[in-house]
Design an enzyme around this catalytic site. Structure first.
Site, mmCIF file in Angstrom:
data_model
loop_
_atom_site.group_PDB
_atom_site.id
_atom_site.type_symbol
_atom_site.label_atom_id
_atom_site.label_comp_id
_atom_site.label_asym_id
_atom_site.label_seq_id
_atom_site.Cartn_x
_atom_site.Cartn_y
_atom_site.Cartn_z
ATOM 1 C CG ASP A 337 -85.890 -28.070 30.339
ATOM 2 O OD1 ASP A 337 -86.357 -29.154 30.165
ATOM 3 O OD2 ASP A 337 -85.051 -27.549 29.816
ATOM 4 C CD GLU A 338 -85.643 -24.342 27.269
ATOM 5 O OE1 GLU A 338 -85.205 -23.140 26.863
ATOM 6 O OE2 GLU A 338 -84.677 -25.384 26.925
HETATM 7 C C1 NGO Z 1 -82.129 -23.302 29.864
HETATM 8 C C2 NGO Z 1 -82.528 -24.641 29.066
HETATM 9 C C3 NGO Z 1 -81.383 -25.580 28.916
HETATM 10 C C4 NGO Z 1 -80.175 -24.840 28.467
HETATM 11 C C5 NGO Z 1 -79.913 -23.694 29.641
HETATM 12 C C6 NGO Z 1 -78.812 -22.587 29.254
HETATM 13 C C7 NGO Z 1 -83.503 -24.769 31.080
HETATM 14 C C8 NGO Z 1 -84.130 -25.414 32.282
HETATM 15 N N1 NGO Z 1 -83.749 -25.389 29.867
HETATM 16 O O1 NGO Z 1 -82.607 -23.913 31.218
HETATM 17 O O2 NGO Z 1 -81.526 -26.543 27.895
HETATM 18 O O3 NGO Z 1 -78.873 -25.645 28.573
HETATM 19 O O4 NGO Z 1 -80.992 -22.745 29.545
HETATM 20 O O5 NGO Z 1 -78.727 -21.529 30.132
#
Ligand code: NGO
Length: 525
Positions: A337-338
């Site tokens: 993710d991200e």
């Molecule tokens: C997102 C992010 C996380 C955060 C979270 C907080 C995902 C999959 N990546 O979810 O790093 O902690 O939100 O709600």
């Protein structure tokens, strides 16, 4: 005038239904879901109006010789002994069924096709629980616990009577995967906390716990071939506490504890982004060869493993080999993710290579929905948290999707603007919002056959201890568990909230510090 009368009669009807539901929660006769207080609601319940009474002479008999069968019987006895004060001996019999006892049997010919399905037949004379597998029996045992008065969950001897309504329950889950995720990276939680969480989810028939073992703020699992990951990378957490990590022995202890409750542990190593703790521990993992500082804030999207370096894949291979070797379950979660600090072409290269590594150690990949922007290996699962388009890309590649939509299933989202912990970037999620959705229709184009199940993540930027975890998790978790277990056409918020209300007493008996939502007519005794 006519209008008022109509309103009045509708109100009277609603009140009537509510009273019926509340009364019949405690005692029959009748049939149908509103007549029992089980969460998740079973597929079929019919009550006779009679009762089975436990007595000091009640034993738990297993019919058959399987070790697992005895294990489930032992677990049931352990759960019922403290409050009843009864000996509840576990014994083996051939096929004779005598009055006054509980019988657990594995039956290949059980009418129930699912591995987790079970049939519970309760009469004035005895209790008979049958399933195809020990796992099914374990799920059925949770039903027996929930049919008893809430005080059964207390650890000191209580006054009886201990009776459960007679009838037949036939049950099986809607989805094969029903779980939670715990972020042990932003804040670290010890083995006992994880075990308690495992116990709490097993009460609601969940079968998976995903552990988010690494992130920017901390690396939480010992990797023997890369020891600095935990020595340095595990030494802090959000806000700058001392952090912590699981030794491999401790991780194995968690896996074993979960396995005894038929819960699969899914380890996650989040990559290529969310890797600052690793990048701080080993300079060579950075493209510029310079170690990063440890990070105790809550920003996301700034770190990346170096996708073009050979050593990166040596590192990833070692980590996956060691961790997969400690994990009997079928899945390995690679995060994904991200990864905003990773060029897209690098991201694609990385995720495709890492999928092969996971496969080489005999595991199936799960990754956050972004991994669907790469070529998915056969069997890989995308976990839908943010973008429906990514979930559709996964389905387009014939992959299954695990549903954790942040707006519905994120347990770190605040209930409302007054909630002390949590975030609200995705939504405020009240108890009805967490319950009132159906994975099979949420994303047009993704039907039930493409859905592996549901998972409720708890990210821990703002939660620091078990009390805070429980406050965010309860009472939303039973609702997510019901979404995963009970067919959508048997779920209804107005009926569910009455059942949930009665679980308040159970939460209290289990020492759970829950959020007393105003939407639920709690019954506190
Ligand atoms: C997102 C992010 C996380 C955060 C979270 C907080 C995902 C999959 N990546 O979810 O790093 O902690 O939100 O709600």
């Amino acid at each position: 005038m006519l209008h008022t009368r109509k309103n009045l009669s509708i109100s009277a009807l609603i009140v009537g239904i509510m009273i019926l539901a509340m009364v019949s929660c405690k005692k029959g006769p009748g049939s149908g879901l509103s007549k029992s207080c089980i969460i998740p609601a079973p597929v079929s319940v019919s009550l006779t109006g009679d009762f089975f009474r436990f007595s000091p002479k009640t034993d738990i008999f297993v019919i058959g010789e399987s070790v697992e069968l005895k294990q489930v019987a032992g677990y049931l006895a352990e759960k019922l002994r403290p409050a009843t004060g009864f000996p509840l001996a576990v014994k083996q019999v051939d096929n004779t069924v005598n009055p006054g006892h509980i019988y657990l049997a594995l039956s290949g010919s059980s009418a129930n096709p699912s591995n987790e399905g079970y049939e519970l037949v309760i009469s004035r004379k005895n209790v008979q629980l049958t399933a195809k597998t020990a796992e099914g029996l374990f799920r059925g045992v949770q039903t027996i616990r929930q049919l008893l008065p809430a005080k059964i969950e207390l650890s000191e001897v209580q006054e009886g009577p201990w009776k459960i309504p007679a009838g037949t329950i036939t049950d099986q889950p809607e989805y094969p995967y029903r779980g939670v995720m715990l972020d042990v990276s932003r804040h670290f939680f010890n083995v006992n906390d994880v075990k308690r969480y495992i116990d709490l989810i097993s009460y609601y028939k969940m079968n998976a716990m995903h552990l988010h073992l690494s992130d920017d703020q901390g690396w939480r699992i010992e990797i023997k071939s890369w020891p600095e990951l935990t020595i340095h990378g595990g030494s802090t957490q959000v806000g700058g506490g001392t952090g912590g990590f699981y030794t491999q022995e401790q991780y194995s202890e968690i896996v074993k504890y979960a396995k005894e409750r038929w819960i699969t542990i899914i380890p996650e190593i989040d990559m290529p982004g969310h890797t600052n703790a690793a990048l701080a521990s080993y300079a060579e993992l950075n493209c510029d060869g310079k170690a990063r500082n440890l990070y105790t804030g809550t920003n996301v999207g700034f770190s990346t493993l170096c996708a073009k370096k050979k050593v990166t894949y040596k590192f990833v291979d070692d980590v996956i080999r060691e961790l997969a070797g400690l994990t009997p379950g079928p899945y390995f979660h690679i995060g994904g993710d991200e990864s905003h600090a990773t060029k897209h072409e690098d991201y694609v290269l990385f995720v495709e290579k890492v999928q092969d590594i996971v496969k080489s150690y005999g595991k199936t990949v799960i990754g956050w929905d972004e991994i669907a922007t790469t070529k998915l290996a056969a069997g890989s699962v995308a976990q839908y948290w943010d973008r429906a388009n990514n979930a559709l890309l996964a389905v387009g590649q014939d992959a299954k999707v695990l549903f954790s939509p942040a707006k519905k299933a994120y347990l770190d989202m605040q209930y409302d603007s007054t909630t002390k912990y949590g975030l609200h970037w995705a939504a405020y999620i009240e108890v009805d919002d967490a319950y009132n959705w159906n994975p099979a229709v949420l994303v047009p184009g993704i039907g039930k056959d493409k859905i592996l199940g549901v998972e409720a993540p708890l990210w821990s930027e703002t939660v620091t201890n078990m009390d805070e975890i429980e406050y965010m998790v309860f009472p939303r978790l039973p609702g997510i568990a019901e979404i995963g277990w009970t067919p959508a056409d048997k779920r209804d918020w107005n009926e569910y909230r009455e059942r949930l209300a009665r679980h308040g007493e159970r939460f209290a008996a289990m020492g759970i510090d829950f959020y007393p939502s105003k939407l639920v007519p709690w019954i506190n005794k």
